[in-house]
Design a protein around this motif. Sequence first.
Motif, short mmCIF file in Angstrom:
data_model
loop_
_atom_site.label_atom_id
_atom_site.label_comp_id
_atom_site.label_asym_id
_atom_site.label_seq_id
_atom_site.Cartn_x
_atom_site.Cartn_y
_atom_site.Cartn_z
N ALA A 1 0.84 -1.21 0.00
CA ALA A 1 0.00 0.00 0.00
C ALA A 1 0.88 1.26 0.00
N ALA A 2 1.92 1.26 0.81
CA ALA A 2 2.82 2.42 0.89
C ALA A 2 3.52 2.64 -0.45
N GLY A 3 4.01 1.55 -1.06
CA GLY A 3 4.71 1.65 -2.34
C GLY A 3 3.80 2.15 -3.46
N ARG A 4 2.56 1.65 -3.48
CA ARG A 4 1.61 2.10 -4.51
C ARG A 4 1.32 3.58 -4.37
N ARG A 5 1.15 4.04 -3.14
CA ARG A 5 0.92 5.46 -2.90
C ARG A 5 2.10 6.28 -3.44
N THR A 6 3.31 5.87 -3.06
CA THR A 6 4.50 6.65 -3.44
C THR A 6 4.64 6.72 -4.95
N LEU A 7 4.42 5.60 -5.62
CA LEU A 7 4.59 5.55 -7.08
C LEU A 7 3.36 6.05 -7.83
N GLY A 8 2.26 6.27 -7.12
CA GLY A 8 1.05 6.71 -7.78
C GLY A 8 0.35 5.59 -8.56
N LYS B 1 4.10 3.49 6.76
CA LYS B 1 4.32 4.64 5.87
C LYS B 1 5.31 5.62 6.49
N ALA B 2 5.23 5.81 7.81
CA ALA B 2 6.19 6.70 8.49
C ALA B 2 7.61 6.18 8.32
N ALA B 3 7.80 4.87 8.46
CA ALA B 3 9.14 4.29 8.31
C ALA B 3 9.64 4.42 6.88
#
Lengths: 205, 205
Positions: A190-197, B147-149
């Motif tokens: 989820a974090a990676g998808r957010r960052t990459l859009g 996400k913070a990490a």
Amino acid sequence: MSRTSPQPGGPTRQRLIDVAIELFQRHSVAGTSLQMISDELGLTKSAIYHHFRTRDELLSAVMEPLIAEVEALVEAAESRRGARARADHLLVGYATLAASHREVVALLTGDPGVVALLRTRQEWADIVARQLRLFADVEPGLGGQVKAAVVMSGIASAAGVDYKGDYNDDGNSDGGGDFDEAALRDELIAAGRRTLGLRAPHGGG
Amino acid sequence: MSRTSPQPGGPTRQRLIDVAIELFQRHSVAGTSLQMISDELGLTKSAIYHHFRTRDELLSAVMEPLIAEVEALVEAAESRRGARARADHLLVGYATLAASHREVVALLTGDPGVVALLRTRQEWADIVARQLRLFADVEPGLGGQVKAAVVMSGIASAAGVDYKGDYNDDGNSDGGGDFDEAALRDELIAAGRRTLGLRAPHGGG
């Protein structure tokens, strides 16, 4: 405490690798000697030499299976159509790998000793460069490259964090500070998808 | 190549710190000895002892100004109203710091030697924990912590990458592989906002 030579049922290659990972994490690669590893196992140095001649040989043995998995992932991702589909395929695989090999993956991006070894192993450096490119291709220019670097290093580091609190979805209250590997993997994705859009694929794209 | 004792115009504290940062990056903290630092500067070990008794003292001197800046940022962020405004304030300051101190910030999150030092300096560990909490408070549960990490480590690592290509907006073609600090800062902020799910403030919020 016995100091023994290699013998049946004695130190296995895998035990050496496991202890090395632990000491590399605690002291960094450069701060860990073969002597420290043999001391930790109560062995003589020659018992280690039977398996590994140098620290870099041992480090290579630690990295080898992980790099092989990343290579397979990169190849599968490259065969997909479209930059977003390629990046997402790689992201899901990388997050799964990071969640299931938390210690080694954290080591892989943070330690200067690993970076130095990658420089001497061109075929490994190439795999890492292909991985980075697959993430960076989602967006042109510096923005894509920065987000790729944040995802690569961020996921590796975040996988190694000792999270506090009870995040286990299984409903059992088996004493805080607990979460399962699948929950961590899902949050890394989820974090990676957010960052990459990237959007989560609908159905099973 | 002269081996000299400390003297007017001789080795300054700052030169020692600069060389230490370079060697810590290249060999990790544990892989760098005071001897290596004195060799690099063509000095005797006693010339270093005049300024720093141990490697940890020198590492502390490297970290001290950075931690002080992070502390000021954390305090300013904590005084804002709302979890998102607090996280965004911290993110902008942290990305600015990372872009202007690329080498030291990369060291700060990746090296086990730094992690070990943080453990012995409770007041520093507290500042890092407050920073992490400000980012994590944007979203409840494991998702917010992961996400913070990713943002903390990802930005620090991404700041240290040697990006290829000409990303300089100034219109001068002063030879590829070039981009300015402001462009890097802006991309780090954009990546962090994406990861945390923050929008860029309109006007000057």
